[in-house]
Design a protein around this motif. Structure first.
Motif, PDB file in Angstrom:
ATOM      1  N   ARG A  75      36.719  23.022  62.625  1.00 50.94           N
ATOM      2  CA  ARG A  75      36.904  24.370  62.100  1.00 50.94           C
ATOM      3  C   ARG A  75      38.272  24.942  62.468  1.00 50.94           C
ATOM      4  N   ALA A 119      37.586  25.910  52.519  1.00 47.29           N
ATOM      5  CA  ALA A 119      36.999  27.239  52.296  1.00 47.29           C
ATOM      6  C   ALA A 119      35.917  27.235  51.217  1.00 47.29           C
ATOM      7  N   HIS A 120      35.921  26.251  50.330  1.00 52.68           N
ATOM      8  CA  HIS A 120      34.961  26.079  49.244  1.00 52.68           C
ATOM      9  C   HIS A 120      35.232  27.036  48.082  1.00 52.68           C
ATOM     10  N   GLU A 153      43.234  26.502  53.371  1.00 51.30           N
ATOM     11  CA  GLU A 153      42.100  26.821  52.500  1.00 51.30           C
ATOM     12  C   GLU A 153      41.270  25.620  52.039  1.00 51.30           C
ATOM     13  N   PHE A 166      34.933  27.332  55.505  1.00 47.86           N
ATOM     14  CA  PHE A 166      35.741  27.916  56.577  1.00 47.86           C
ATOM     15  C   PHE A 166      37.203  27.618  56.313  1.00 47.86           C
ATOM     16  N   PRO A 167      38.083  28.504  56.736  1.00 50.30           N
ATOM     17  CA  PRO A 167      37.831  29.861  57.240  1.00 50.30           C
ATOM     18  C   PRO A 167      37.341  30.766  56.107  1.00 50.30           C
ATOM     19  N   THR A 168      36.787  31.923  56.484  1.00 50.40           N
ATOM     20  CA  THR A 168      36.289  32.868  55.485  1.00 50.40           C
ATOM     21  C   THR A 168      37.464  33.502  54.738  1.00 50.40           C
ATOM     22  N   LEU A 169      37.387  33.472  53.415  1.00 48.48           N
ATOM     23  CA  LEU A 169      38.446  34.044  52.588  1.00 48.48           C
ATOM     24  C   LEU A 169      37.967  35.325  51.923  1.00 48.48           C
ATOM     25  N   GLU A 170      38.876  36.289  51.803  1.00 55.94           N
ATOM     26  CA  GLU A 170      38.559  37.512  51.066  1.00 55.94           C
ATOM     27  C   GLU A 170      39.148  37.470  49.662  1.00 55.94           C
ATOM     28  N   ARG A 172      33.577  30.217  48.432  1.00 61.86           N
ATOM     29  CA  ARG A 172      34.002  30.837  49.699  1.00 61.86           C
ATOM     30  C   ARG A 172      32.928  30.786  50.789  1.00 61.86           C
ATOM     31  N   SER A 173      32.081  29.760  50.730  1.00 61.07           N
ATOM     32  CA  SER A 173      31.036  29.604  51.738  1.00 61.07           C
ATOM     33  C   SER A 173      31.472  28.733  52.903  1.00 61.07           C
ATOM     34  N   GLN A 233      40.126  31.158  46.224  1.00 63.60           N
ATOM     35  CA  GLN A 233      40.816  29.970  46.718  1.00 63.60           C
ATOM     36  C   GLN A 233      41.954  29.595  45.763  1.00 63.60           C
TER      37      GLN A 233
END
Length: 468
Positions: free
Chosen positions: A281, A313-314, A310, A320-324, A317-318, A327
């Protein structure tokens, strides 16, 4: 004709043809020196023709062949080989056939026509062939070059070129992974040049480059994983219509996406044990920081930092790391390339890699969650159900290696293959089969029944490479 005599005659043919054409260019066909060269060439042709009754001088790719034997610079000299290859290429020729009965006068007429053809006009091969026919010279036949993607010699040359680019990429990346390598601008420039060279080979013949990634996916080390991910990322980028420079940026981003795995976490206490999940992570953020600290704030390096941060991050966005934010496109491409390369490679936690077919099936089940579904579809369509270099068993019982995908619009499960073993397990002759066309001799269709692990067919990676 004994072996030594045969080799000597082949060298004499190359030397004689080189000398004849050069002297004709300089002095014309009637000069006494040119006449001596023509007589020498006629004698060499007679010696080399043997029972076949003719000598063939062909240029395929960058290779010069006399009677299908590749001539080496150590035998004939670099100057003679390069001159003949260049002159053949200028005129769009592949083969010159000389009868064993050809006379010096016929060779002189041919040489004059060959030298005098106007290379500024279109279709020089057609005009040269017509002029030779009209000149009345006997025992001389020309054949134009027909580019054939399945020509084994051309395929081997393209694979060798791709291999050189691949190895340059590995060396450059290894240099960067050394201490302070990312801060060494010289090493980073060499890495960029290596990636750009790989891009150029990829644009020329993507199948050869993809085959290397397919085969070398069995090496678990980071630099192999990263370079193979770069190749697969470029495949997606190429299908999206990216420019050469954009493909270079994408290749660099994929090459350095796991950079954070190369150094320990500086925040960790000395001697403290850090579990694998925590290290995993932490590596995206660490890799992005390393790339941003590199000091070259160009667009390509920023894209590499974004992809490093990223790629786990998927799409939804599920991860890691969490993105706001959504992607980035580069990160979504690298995520697909990274996962496919990881699944099809030997890992410390998994000795047996997924077959390409099984890996793509698993990734399809994650479309819309981990992966961008549109980009994943582009990747699967481009790579094919059975990528180049894959080993397959056919419903006929034969074992084959995939050498090309299906024709555009064709069934992705019906690639072109080269049969390696018959259904009885014996070595097969060089037989190329388009599975979309079936068996032309029996009228029956052949399909892929299963994929075959490399170790069941080849003892070494080198054998696998050589079979493509």
């Amino acid at each position: 004709m004994n072996a030594n005599t045969g080799v000597s005659a082949e060298r004499k043919v190359v030397s004689g043809l080189f000398g004849t054409l050069k002297l004709t260019q300089m002095y014309g066909p009637d000069h006494s020196t040119t006449q001596e060269a023509l007589a020498t060439l006629a004698t060499a042709v007679h010696e080399c023709a043997g029972d076949e009754g003719e000598v063939t001088i062909a240029v395929r790719g960058t290779r010069l062949l006399v009677n299908e034997k590749t001539m080496r610079a150590s035998e004939c000299g670099t100057l003679a080989l390069s001159f003949l290859a260049e002159e053949w290429a200028k005129r769009g020729l592949e083969t010159l056939r000389l009868s064993s009965a050809v006379e010096p006068s016929d060779l002189g007429t041919f040489s004059a026509v060959f030298v005098d053809v106007d290379l500024t006009q279109p279709l020089p091969a057609d005009r040269l062939m017509a002029a030779v026919g009209a000149s009345g010279c006997r025992g001389v036949v020309l054949e134009r070059r027909e580019d054939d993607a399945s020509d084994p010699i051309l395929m081997e040359e393209r694979l060798e070129s791709a291999m050189r680019s691949y190895l340059r990429g590995l060396r450059a990346f290894k240099d960067v992974l050394q201490l302070e390598g990312v801060q060494d601008r010289g090493k980073m420039r060499r890495a960029r040049r290596a990636v750009q060279g790989l891009v150029d080979n990829f644009l020329q013949d993507e199948s050869a480059v993809l085959a290397l990634a397919q085969i070398r996916g069995h090496d678990p080390r980071l630099f192999h994983h990263s370079l193979n991910a770069a190749i697969h990322a470029m495949l997606i980028g190429q299908r999206l219509g990216m420019s050469r420079r954009q493909l270079g940026d994408l290749g660099m981003a994929a090459l350095f996406h796991d950079l954070g795995k190369t150094v320990p976490d500086p925040a960790a206490q000395p001697g403290a044990k850090v579990d694998a999940w925590t290290r995993l992570r932490a590596h995206p953020g660490r890799g992005a920081r390393m790339l941003l600290e590199e000091g070259t704030a160009n667009e390509g390096m920023l894209k590499a930092a974004i992809a490093a941060y990223e790629h786990h991050a998927h799409f939804d966005r599920s991860g890691f790391p969490t993105l706001e934010h959504e992607q980035h496109l580069i990160s979504r491409i690298v995520a697909i390339a990274d996962c496919y390369e990881a699944l099809t490679s030997t890992r410390t936690y998994r000795e047996t890699p997924y077959t390409p077919h099984d890996a793509l099936s698993l990734m399809q089940s994650k479309a819309g969650s981990i992966f961008d579904p549109l980009l994943l579809k582009v990747f699967i369509n481009a790579l094919g159900v059975y990528p180049v270099g894959s080993l397959v068993e056919l419903t006929s019982g034969e074992v084959a290696i995939v050498i090309a995908g299906p024709n555009e619009g064709g069934n992705a499960a019906q690639p072109k293959v080269r049969v390696l073993r018959t259904e009885r397990g014996s070595l097969a002759p060089e037989t190329i089969v388009d599975l979309a066309e079936g068996d032309v001799t029996t009228g029956t269709a052949r399909f892929v029944s299963r994929t075959v692990p490399s170790h069941e067919v080849f003892a070494t990676v080198g054998e696998h490479v050589g079979a493509i």
